[in-house]
Design an enzyme around this catalytic site. Sequence first.
Site, PDB file in Angstrom:
ATOM      1  N   ASP A   1      -7.129  -2.065  -4.389  1.00  0.00           N
ATOM      2  CA  ASP A   1      -5.802  -1.372  -4.348  1.00  0.00           C
ATOM      3  C   ASP A   1      -5.650  -0.194  -4.677  1.00  0.00           C
ATOM      4  OD1 ASP A   1      -5.238  -3.568  -3.224  1.00  0.00           O
ATOM      5  OD2 ASP A   1      -3.003  -3.849  -3.886  1.00  0.00           O
TER       6      ASP A   1
ATOM      7  N   HIS B   1       2.430   5.452  -1.637  1.00  0.00           N
ATOM      8  CA  HIS B   1       2.651   4.036  -2.811  1.00  0.00           C
ATOM      9  C   HIS B   1       3.992   4.320  -3.416  1.00  0.00           C
ATOM     10  CE1 HIS B   1       2.095   1.081  -6.166  1.00  0.00           C
ATOM     11  NE2 HIS B   1       0.946   1.163  -5.733  1.00  0.00           N
TER      12      HIS B   1
ATOM     13  N   HIS C   1      -8.246  -3.064  -9.426  1.00  0.00           N
ATOM     14  CA  HIS C   1      -7.891  -2.159  -8.129  1.00  0.00           C
ATOM     15  C   HIS C   1      -8.698  -0.826  -8.655  1.00  0.00           C
ATOM     16  CE1 HIS C   1      -3.693  -3.800  -9.037  1.00  0.00           C
ATOM     17  NE2 HIS C   1      -3.351  -2.407  -8.582  1.00  0.00           N
TER      18      HIS C   1
HETATM   19 ZN   LIG Z   1      -0.999  -0.528  -5.212  1.00  0.00          ZN
END
Ligand SMILES: [Zn+2]
Length: 233
Positions: free
Chosen positions: A47, A102, A194
């Site tokens: 992500d 985000h 991430h």
């Molecule tokens: Zn995120």
Amino acid sequence: MNMKKIAALLLIVSLMIPVTTSAAPTPGSEVVWNVQTDQKLIALTFDDGPNPVYTPQILDLLKQYQAKATFFVLGKRVKMYPAIAIREVNEGHEIANHTFDHHFLKNYPPERIVEEIRQTQEVIFDITEQMPSVFRPPGGFYNDALLQSMKEDKLTVVMWSWYQDTKDWKKPGADKIVQTVLGNVHNGDIILFHDLEGDCSQTVEALKRILPELQQRGYQFLTVSDLIAKTRK
Ligand SMILES: [Zn+2]
């Protein structure tokens, strides 16, 4: 009353009931957390990227272990690093939507989030010629209004296996990340990593140990969409 009369009565009653065309979504019913399968299949997800330094390293590792993954990218970062987004697609990975900037739904009106999601679909398509079919909400925040919009936009909402949240963004150390994944691994898991802005070296270090170990254990790494499709047959 005989059976014929009952059947006729039921028919009349059913004709009197108005047909419901748009049922409200059952909360949570359209959100994928993990997938039930008896096959050794796993989805690795990344992500908040692309990251100009670490995403290419992750892509090199995925290539080395013939692993396919899903990148939940941010529209603004795809604009900053288009070549990496194109590389993700060219190497057979799935590019998926994680909004433009985000923002968390808990702090932002759903219409704004939906606007950002649509903007990101356009950015990704313009740059990679791929239209994402999967969305993951920032911070994991969603509500019925967001789910309804995602249904209309034909985007599948995908979260992660709750025990497979590596929390790598907190930089807990590569050992801890490795332990979280290997200690709890199940068929059909969706694992959360991430490739966010900044230092992702722990994630890269952890992957160098996770990928060979899981491959050794017989696991295959698929994109989220392939994992869902394979197990829904
Ligand atoms: Zn995120």
